[in-house]
Design a protein around this motif. Structure first.
Motif, mmCIF file in Angstrom:
data_model
loop_
_atom_site.group_PDB
_atom_site.id
_atom_site.type_symbol
_atom_site.label_atom_id
_atom_site.label_comp_id
_atom_site.label_asym_id
_atom_site.label_seq_id
_atom_site.Cartn_x
_atom_site.Cartn_y
_atom_site.Cartn_z
ATOM 1 N N ASN A 1 -13.885 3.883 3.554
ATOM 2 C CA ASN A 1 -14.361 2.693 3.830
ATOM 3 C C ASN A 1 -14.665 1.725 2.942
ATOM 4 O OD1 ASN A 1 -16.392 4.324 2.793
ATOM 5 N ND2 ASN A 1 -17.515 4.476 4.684
ATOM 6 N N GLU B 1 -3.810 -2.890 -5.665
ATOM 7 C CA GLU B 1 -4.106 -1.618 -5.789
ATOM 8 C C GLU B 1 -5.389 -1.199 -6.221
ATOM 9 O OE1 GLU B 1 -0.440 1.336 -6.654
ATOM 10 O OE2 GLU B 1 -1.675 1.365 -8.517
ATOM 11 N N ARG C 1 3.290 -5.801 13.943
ATOM 12 C CA ARG C 1 2.346 -6.029 14.940
ATOM 13 C C ARG C 1 0.811 -6.279 14.683
ATOM 14 N NH1 ARG C 1 3.859 -0.984 15.172
ATOM 15 N NH2 ARG C 1 2.439 0.821 15.241
ATOM 16 N N ALA D 1 -7.457 8.834 -6.810
ATOM 17 C CA ALA D 1 -6.321 9.220 -7.119
ATOM 18 C C ALA D 1 -5.248 8.643 -6.003
ATOM 19 C CB ALA D 1 -6.117 10.628 -7.449
ATOM 20 N N ASN D 2 -5.925 8.451 -4.968
ATOM 21 C CA ASN D 2 -4.944 7.789 -3.805
ATOM 22 C C ASN D 2 -4.268 6.565 -4.040
ATOM 23 O OD1 ASN D 2 -5.606 9.945 -2.222
ATOM 24 N ND2 ASN D 2 -7.279 8.997 -1.159
ATOM 25 N N LEU D 3 -4.991 5.612 -5.196
ATOM 26 C CA LEU D 3 -4.306 4.207 -5.510
ATOM 27 C C LEU D 3 -3.573 3.535 -4.239
ATOM 28 C CD1 LEU D 3 -2.225 5.503 -8.625
ATOM 29 C CD2 LEU D 3 -4.723 4.588 -8.497
ATOM 30 N N CYS D 4 -4.811 3.463 -3.173
ATOM 31 C CA CYS D 4 -4.171 2.792 -1.937
ATOM 32 C C CYS D 4 -3.793 1.496 -2.176
ATOM 33 C CB CYS D 4 -5.372 2.684 -0.766
ATOM 34 S SG CYS D 4 -6.049 4.234 -0.602
ATOM 35 N N GLU D 5 -2.838 0.988 -1.556
ATOM 36 C CA GLU D 5 -2.161 -0.278 -1.544
ATOM 37 C C GLU D 5 -2.995 -1.051 -0.579
ATOM 38 O OE1 GLU D 5 1.874 -0.250 -1.155
ATOM 39 O OE2 GLU D 5 1.805 1.316 -3.015
ATOM 40 N N ARG E 1 -7.763 4.120 2.466
ATOM 41 C CA ARG E 1 -8.145 5.242 3.471
ATOM 42 C C ARG E 1 -9.722 5.525 3.548
ATOM 43 N NH1 ARG E 1 -3.453 9.463 0.965
ATOM 44 N NH2 ARG E 1 -1.938 7.722 0.863
ATOM 45 N N ASN F 1 2.980 -0.386 19.874
ATOM 46 C CA ASN F 1 4.283 0.061 19.205
ATOM 47 C C ASN F 1 5.545 -0.204 19.857
ATOM 48 O OD1 ASN F 1 5.541 2.481 20.567
ATOM 49 N ND2 ASN F 1 3.287 3.024 20.546
#
Lengths: 319, 361
Positions: free
Chosen positions: A313, A285, A68, A290-294, A311, A82
């Motif tokens: 900004n 990535e 969405r 360490a979060n290694l956000c995609e 996660r 949702n």
């Protein structure tokens, strides 16, 4: 005439509908997502424009389903909601006194309990896709039966075979073993339908107050074998709405209509020409911590228009 | 020695400080996707996600030269009580050379508890010095919990999404560097000031959701896909039923305190079922009594105590007219599924609150 567009981008199918001001379905399109949500939405819009009467003007757009957010960036949506809420809105619109909605889609199965048109409880499968459309598709393909005939075959059974339903791996091996023992296909398929219903009621339906009228929707509602198994297990009549396969999209369109009518706003719809624009999604990535956000970004004709998945900004787009 | 310990929410700040004051070098590994991969590779498949995450962080710490793991055991029929021993075996079998100190409840064995303290603290400090250190760090832990409680109030009211989370990170650093009790107190005041300064909508009335469930997945944001942040940014004020300070008080130093949870659970469940099963049932009743709009249960996939609680909750929910949502957590790092469920749940309780208000007015 005013029309409202609803788009439901699910894991397996992408559905588009246009409804009129009374909430009646004017046009609907059901496509396979095939992991390419943007392409399929653009293709759907193209088809929709061709089949839709010329005098219909889109006054509002709503999106729902797991794609969405992505879709709302592409088409310009007024509401992004949702699919649990969207499905409930659609079923209480079509069957106003509905108290239970059973919904089985490609990868999700859920139950929604309504009282006086309000959702009071819901549950969704959490960890396993046993008993969903994808699994039925797979089994139909394995047995070489078109999925459209799968349910009808189950109805022919006179002596259901018991199949394990808790896990799709268990179900498949149980089916194969019963086949090897010489049971006929109708009985095995009927047994599978019964097993899936048992698993559904035991898993998502556990502890829920299932009262009639019961509406059954989602792609799997086309399967008469499953419908029959539900009717037997719940000892009540099961209503399958005419547009059972696009209820999410209908809900999204209804939500958009409500918002536009209530707020008196202009739609954010970007127009039919979004089918001509090139949207390219890409991801990377982030190695900042360490979060290694995609992080996912969408480019419109080469320019970044949206980015999410991070996660902190760090990757926010400057407004 | 080079020490590591279970990583769980903000408590890592406190454990790090304790170990450093005791003269140890400390390895702190925040769980990441690599942690998950390492943990799932070496853990039994059916172990729960807290086990896998902790095993993963231990492996990462051992790679960096840690040679002492300090952790806690546990009582009651939840398998987590034996996780430390199992992890020790797995890690030794993988060829790592290290020592593991497991703190069981003080009430289990007085002697073991104190000899473990001695083992970790070394022989130089007096008991009085150790006591003072623990008292100070206990205070730091309480301060961190208080700050986190405040973030739960500020976040749903913030005008710009994400501000509270950024300020919270800053506050944790301020508390981390404080050396004395006096400095910790100042750090608390400073942190409160920073959080209260986050631009907020004073008239906004957030929905209130209570969080119940198994301690690790409740306390560690990596394990629960940052549930509190996600809900907060949807405009929901959350209250957590478990804080480490509360748990430690109950399970280590004192006899269980009477906070009414057991009493509240009694009509539904009158005995311990391991882990936090009883607490989940009791706290749902308490949240209903305190006017909360809903309850979210967080449970590791296959967690028996929470499965027991989950099968009791429909009845509690009906009796007390409080909706609940159970989320099972495992290896999945995609947030979309959880977000969908949370959104739908928030829609549901918002509608319910509107209905109730319409009836009154």
């Amino acid at each position: 005439m005013n029309g409202y567009l609803g788009i439901d981008v699910g894991s397996v199918s992408t559905n588009l509908v246009v409804i009129n001001s009374e909430g009646e379905v004017l046009e609907k399109i059901y496509l396979r997502t095939k992991g390419q949500p943007i392409d399929v939405v653009q293709r759907g819009l193209k088809e929709l424009k061709q089949s839709l009467a010329d005098d219909i003007e889109i006054k509002g757009v709503g999106t729902t389903g797991s794609g969405r957010n992505l879709t709302s960036v592409v088409v310009g949506a007024d509401t992004v909601k949702n699919e649990i809420t969207a499905h409930a809105v659609a079923s209480s619109h079509i069957v106003p006194d509905v108290r239970t909605v059973l919904e089985i889609g490609g990868q999700d199965s859920k139950i929604t309990i309504l009282r006086n048109g309000i959702v009071v409880d819901f549950a969704m499968n959490t960890v396993c896709a046993a008993g969903t459309g994808s699994f039925l598709d797979q089994q139909a393909a394995r047995l070489g039966i078109p999925i459209e005939d799968f349910g009808k075959m189950a109805l022919k059974s006179k002596n259901k075979v018991r199949i394990a339903g808790r896990c799709s791996v268990f179900a498949e091996s149980d089916m194969i073993h019963k086949q090897q023992m010489g049971h006929n296909l109708e009985d095995i398929i009927a047994g599978l339908c019964e097993a899936l219903v048992r698993n559904y009621l035991n898993n998502v339906g556990q502890g829920k107050d299932i009262l009639a009228p019961v509406v059954f929707q989602g792609g799997v509602a086309a399967n008469e074998g499953i419908k029959e198994a539900f009717a037997e297990a719940l000892e009540t009549e099961i209503v399958v709405p005419e547009h059972h396969d696009v209820m999410g999209a209908i809900g999204a369109a209804l939500l958009a209509k409500d918002k536009i009518v209530n707020d008196g706003e202009e739609t954010s719809f970007k127009g039919w020409n979004v089918t001509e624009i090139e949207y390219t999604p890409s991801s990377f990535e982030c190695e900042g911590c360490a979060n290694l956000c995609e992080v996912i970004e969408i480019r419109m004709d080469g320019e970044i228009v949206s980015r999410w998945g991070h996660r902190c900004n760090k990757w926010d787009l400057a407004q | 020695m080079k020490v590591t310990f279970p990583y769980m929410g903000t408590s890592n700040i406190v454990f790090k400080s304790i170990m450093e004051e005791l003269g140890h070098e400390v390895v702190v590994k925040k769980p990441s996707k690599r942690t998950l991969s390492l943990g799932t590779e070496h853990a039994p498949e059916f172990a729960c996600i807290p086990f896998k995450i902790l095993l993963g962080t231990y492996l990462e710490s051992l790679e960096e030269g840690a040679d002492l793991i300090v952790t806690s055991g546990g009582r009651g029929p939840c398998r987590a009580g034996h996780y430390a021993q199992l992890q020790e075996k797995i890690l030794h079998n993988l060829g790592y050379d290290f020592e593991m100190v497991v703190f069981e409840a003080l009430t289990d064995s007085f002697k073991d508890f104190f000899s473990n303290i001695r083992k970790v603290a070394g022989s130089e400090l007096s008991w009085w010095q150790i006591f003072k250190l623990i008292k100070k760090e206990w205070y730091r832990l309480m301060v961190l919990d208080d700050i986190e409680r405040l973030t739960h109030k500020v976040r749903p009211r913030e005008l710009k999404k994400g501000t509270t989370t950024n300020v919270f990170a800053e506050a944790q650093e301020i508390v981390a560097v404080a050396k004395t009790e006096e400095e910790i107190k100042k750090a608390k005041e400073k942190s409160f000031e920073l959080l209260n300064d986050v631009p907020q909508d004073p008239n906004y009335e957030p929905l209130k959701i209570g969080i119940i469930g198994e301690i690790y997945v409740v306390l560690e944001p990596f394990a629960n896909l940052e549930l509190e942040k996600t809900l907060g940014e949807m405009g929901v004020e959350v209250d957590r039923s478990i804080y480490l300070t509360g748990w430690t008080k109950d399970h280590t130093f004192f006899v269980p305190k009477k906070d009414g949870v057991e009493e509240a659970a009694k009509p539904y469940l009158d005995q311990l079922v391991g882990g936090h099963g009883l607490d989940s049932v009791g706290n749902t009743v308490l949240y209903a009594q305190n006017g909360f709009d809903g309850v979210i249960q967080l449970a590791p996939f296959t967690c028996i105590p929470e499965i027991v609680a989950k099968s009791i909750l429909p009845e509690v929910s009906k009796d007390w007219n409080i909706p609940f949502l159970t989320i099972f957590l495992d290896e999945k790092t995609g947030k979309a599924g959880v977000t969908t469920r949370l959104e739908a749940f928030v829609d549901l309780i918002a509608k319910k609150r509107d209905e109730a208000r319409d009836r009154i007015s």
